[in-house]
Design a protein around this motif. Sequence first.
Motif, PDB file in Angstrom:
ATOM      1  N   TYR A 104     -13.310  71.246  32.448  1.00  0.00           N
ATOM      2  CA  TYR A 104     -12.158  71.577  33.289  1.00  0.00           C
ATOM      3  C   TYR A 104     -12.587  72.153  34.637  1.00  0.00           C
ATOM      4  CZ  TYR A 104      -8.332  70.595  30.055  1.00  0.00           C
ATOM      5  OH  TYR A 104      -7.400  69.964  29.267  1.00  0.00           O
ATOM      6  N   THR A 105     -13.627  72.964  34.650  1.00  0.00           N
ATOM      7  CA  THR A 105     -14.104  73.528  35.917  1.00  0.00           C
ATOM      8  C   THR A 105     -14.536  72.429  36.870  1.00  0.00           C
ATOM      9  OG1 THR A 105     -14.820  75.585  34.872  1.00  0.00           O
ATOM     10  CG2 THR A 105     -15.806  75.046  36.991  1.00  0.00           C
ATOM     11  N   ARG A 106     -15.298  71.479  36.361  1.00  0.00           N
ATOM     12  CA  ARG A 106     -15.769  70.391  37.206  1.00  0.00           C
ATOM     13  C   ARG A 106     -14.612  69.495  37.656  1.00  0.00           C
ATOM     14  NH1 ARG A 106     -21.156  69.102  36.313  1.00  0.00           N
ATOM     15  NH2 ARG A 106     -20.930  67.698  38.111  1.00  0.00           N
ATOM     16  N   ILE A 107     -13.680  69.224  36.745  1.00  0.00           N
ATOM     17  CA  ILE A 107     -12.533  68.381  37.102  1.00  0.00           C
ATOM     18  C   ILE A 107     -11.676  69.054  38.166  1.00  0.00           C
ATOM     19  CG2 ILE A 107     -10.355  67.432  36.232  1.00  0.00           C
ATOM     20  CD1 ILE A 107     -11.777  66.928  33.569  1.00  0.00           C
ATOM     21  N   ASP A 108     -11.362  70.320  37.973  1.00  0.00           N
ATOM     22  CA  ASP A 108     -10.545  71.038  38.963  1.00  0.00           C
ATOM     23  C   ASP A 108     -11.211  71.018  40.335  1.00  0.00           C
ATOM     24  OD1 ASP A 108      -8.611  71.626  37.098  1.00  0.00           O
ATOM     25  OD2 ASP A 108      -9.279  73.684  36.749  1.00  0.00           O
ATOM     26  N   GLU A 109     -12.523  71.220  40.343  1.00  0.00           N
ATOM     27  CA  GLU A 109     -13.239  71.260  41.624  1.00  0.00           C
ATOM     28  C   GLU A 109     -13.129  69.933  42.371  1.00  0.00           C
ATOM     29  OE1 GLU A 109     -17.165  72.303  40.445  1.00  0.00           O
ATOM     30  OE2 GLU A 109     -16.761  74.475  40.392  1.00  0.00           O
ATOM     31  N   VAL A 110     -13.336  68.828  41.662  1.00  0.00           N
ATOM     32  CA  VAL A 110     -13.304  67.543  42.351  1.00  0.00           C
ATOM     33  C   VAL A 110     -11.884  67.175  42.762  1.00  0.00           C
ATOM     34  CG1 VAL A 110     -13.096  66.032  40.318  1.00  0.00           C
ATOM     35  CG2 VAL A 110     -14.300  65.213  42.345  1.00  0.00           C
ATOM     36  N   ILE A 119     -10.574  66.418  46.603  1.00  0.00           N
ATOM     37  CA  ILE A 119      -9.789  65.231  46.942  1.00  0.00           C
ATOM     38  C   ILE A 119      -8.444  65.628  47.541  1.00  0.00           C
ATOM     39  CG2 ILE A 119      -8.546  63.283  45.926  1.00  0.00           C
ATOM     40  CD1 ILE A 119     -10.903  62.899  44.041  1.00  0.00           C
ATOM     41  N   GLY A 120      -7.829  66.679  46.967  1.00  0.00           N
ATOM     42  CA  GLY A 120      -6.522  67.120  47.472  1.00  0.00           C
ATOM     43  C   GLY A 120      -6.570  67.487  48.940  1.00  0.00           C
ATOM     44  N   ARG A 121      -7.672  68.076  49.392  1.00  0.00           N
ATOM     45  CA  ARG A 121      -7.786  68.456  50.800  1.00  0.00           C
ATOM     46  C   ARG A 121      -7.863  67.240  51.717  1.00  0.00           C
ATOM     47  NH1 ARG A 121     -10.927  72.742  48.481  1.00  0.00           N
ATOM     48  NH2 ARG A 121     -12.876  71.539  48.703  1.00  0.00           N
ATOM     49  N   ALA A 122      -8.251  66.087  51.148  1.00  0.00           N
ATOM     50  CA  ALA A 122      -8.358  64.868  51.951  1.00  0.00           C
ATOM     51  C   ALA A 122      -7.070  64.051  51.950  1.00  0.00           C
ATOM     52  CB  ALA A 122      -9.508  64.008  51.437  1.00  0.00           C
ATOM     53  N   ASN A 126       1.152  70.559  50.630  1.00  0.00           N
ATOM     54  CA  ASN A 126       2.479  71.105  50.345  1.00  0.00           C
ATOM     55  C   ASN A 126       3.012  70.645  48.990  1.00  0.00           C
ATOM     56  OD1 ASN A 126       2.677  72.396  52.888  1.00  0.00           O
ATOM     57  ND2 ASN A 126       3.152  70.428  53.828  1.00  0.00           N
ATOM     58  N   GLY A 127       2.145  70.060  48.190  1.00  0.00           N
ATOM     59  CA  GLY A 127       2.603  69.537  46.905  1.00  0.00           C
ATOM     60  C   GLY A 127       1.963  70.248  45.740  1.00  0.00           C
ATOM     61  N   MET A 128       1.505  69.478  44.765  1.00  0.00           N
ATOM     62  CA  MET A 128       0.901  70.049  43.570  1.00  0.00           C
ATOM     63  C   MET A 128      -0.452  70.667  43.870  1.00  0.00           C
ATOM     64  SD  MET A 128       1.495  67.237  40.587  1.00  0.00           S
ATOM     65  CE  MET A 128       3.143  66.826  39.988  1.00  0.00           C
ATOM     66  N   SER A 129      -0.785  71.705  43.110  1.00  0.00           N
ATOM     67  CA  SER A 129      -2.155  72.207  43.137  1.00  0.00           C
ATOM     68  C   SER A 129      -3.014  71.282  42.282  1.00  0.00           C
ATOM     69  CB  SER A 129      -2.212  73.620  42.576  1.00  0.00           C
ATOM     70  OG  SER A 129      -1.943  73.599  41.176  1.00  0.00           O
ATOM     71  N   ALA A 130      -4.339  71.411  42.434  1.00  0.00           N
ATOM     72  CA  ALA A 130      -5.245  70.572  41.662  1.00  0.00           C
ATOM     73  C   ALA A 130      -5.084  70.814  40.159  1.00  0.00           C
ATOM     74  CB  ALA A 130      -6.685  70.818  42.093  1.00  0.00           C
ATOM     75  N   ALA A 131      -5.050  72.088  39.742  1.00  0.00           N
ATOM     76  CA  ALA A 131      -4.932  72.395  38.314  1.00  0.00           C
ATOM     77  C   ALA A 131      -3.627  71.870  37.738  1.00  0.00           C
ATOM     78  CB  ALA A 131      -5.040  73.899  38.092  1.00  0.00           C
ATOM     79  N   MET A 132      -2.549  71.983  38.512  1.00  0.00           N
ATOM     80  CA  MET A 132      -1.253  71.474  38.058  1.00  0.00           C
ATOM     81  C   MET A 132      -1.300  69.960  37.875  1.00  0.00           C
ATOM     82  SD  MET A 132       2.374  71.997  40.023  1.00  0.00           S
ATOM     83  CE  MET A 132       3.901  71.246  39.455  1.00  0.00           C
ATOM     84  N   ALA A 133      -1.933  69.260  38.819  1.00  0.00           N
ATOM     85  CA  ALA A 133      -2.035  67.801  38.728  1.00  0.00           C
ATOM     86  C   ALA A 133      -2.897  67.386  37.548  1.00  0.00           C
ATOM     87  CB  ALA A 133      -2.599  67.239  40.035  1.00  0.00           C
ATOM     88  N   VAL A 134      -3.991  68.111  37.309  1.00  0.00           N
ATOM     89  CA  VAL A 134      -4.857  67.801  36.176  1.00  0.00           C
ATOM     90  C   VAL A 134      -4.092  67.990  34.870  1.00  0.00           C
ATOM     91  CG1 VAL A 134      -6.889  68.584  34.881  1.00  0.00           C
ATOM     92  CG2 VAL A 134      -7.020  68.285  37.369  1.00  0.00           C
ATOM     93  N   ASP A 135      -3.369  69.090  34.747  1.00  0.00           N
ATOM     94  CA  ASP A 135      -2.621  69.350  33.510  1.00  0.00           C
ATOM     95  C   ASP A 135      -1.535  68.299  33.296  1.00  0.00           C
ATOM     96  OD1 ASP A 135      -4.163  71.571  32.995  1.00  0.00           O
ATOM     97  OD2 ASP A 135      -2.753  72.979  33.911  1.00  0.00           O
TER      98      ASP A 135
END
Length: 393
Positions: free
Chosen positions: A131-137, A141-144, A150-159
């Motif tokens: 999960y740590t590695r997935i959230d990081e990547v 990607i979200g920053r790009a 203004n949308g989902m956070s990375a952790a929210m999207a992963v879940d």
Amino acid sequence: MQERAKRTRLKILDGALAVIAHEGLAGVTHRAVAEAGGVSLAATTRHFATKEDLVAALSERLREDYLGNFHALEARLQSGAAPGVRSLEDLALKVARNALTTGRDRALVWCELMLQGGRSAEGRHEARTWYTRIDEVWETIGRALPLSPNGMSAAMAVDLTVGLQVLLHPLRASRDDLSRLFKGECDALSLAAQPSARVSGDAPGPDATPGQIVEATISLLVREGPQGVSYRAVAEAAHLSRSAPAYHFASRDALLETAQAALFRRAKARYRTALRAFDLSEGDLAHLGDLTSAVFFGEAMLHHEENLAFYALWVRAAENPALRPAVTGALADQQRAWAATLRRARGSQPPARAPLFMEALFVGKLIRAIAAGREIGLMAHARAHFDAIARRP
């Protein structure tokens, strides 16, 4: 010779992936993996002394392949070669759709490994690494992406992605049906099979022995997962004769289905108790966020072991036709409940995909908590995430 050994090792891991995807961890033996991978039994035992070594190596390979694919996606995004992905929500739905179709075997194995990991300290450490590695990547990607800030956070999207995979694997839906579902052109109820007469999970009758057998089965599911359930193991756990489970349950699948129904009944009773404990007379989204967060914390903190058992069977239903009717019936029941709750909270009919997204986020967060450990820092964001998904158009 080194290159040949590397190719053999990859064949073995491919064989292990195929075995786990179709039979679960219960099917993993050196012989089964050798046959599936097209290598000799001697080669399998030479590269991996134990089943645990083999599974650990497969987990590492899956993680590195997954991260490699996402780094390649990041490069495509930066070069403008991925026009269909403009937000983390777009990415979540794309990944979920691929996991449920072309990447089905790998996704099923990932789910198996995460849920099994939740049963030991070592396994939870491995899941946290995942999960740590997935959230990081995903954060990178979200920053790009133009719409993600203004949308989902990375952790929210992963879940959300994980929850969609777990919930929908047993439906075996086509790519076209999944696209319609994710766009809101249909709802999950239209894809779920009608519940059979056994979906509600009839409780054992006056004879106490079937009840003992079911409770023993659940205890084995909690400790070991579906691979730990056999007639002999159940009989020993229930302190009954070896013939008792077979006398009351015609097959191991029938026993697992009854245990799944019992677990669903218990979860449903807990949710109903939670609903009564909150004043929903105002019926607004703020109350819904509070309620969903409270239920999530209860399931993660107090009932994590039963949830490990429940979702392990849910995932197995993707490849086990005997378990599928109970699971699809449970999904239909849950989707009706989420739709009714959202309708009351929003004061109007929710979008067709809203009940699915709410349940998927809930399940995805629960899988993270029970597999990787119940870290308060991560769980603290649940309230805001549930509120955000409930308000999405």
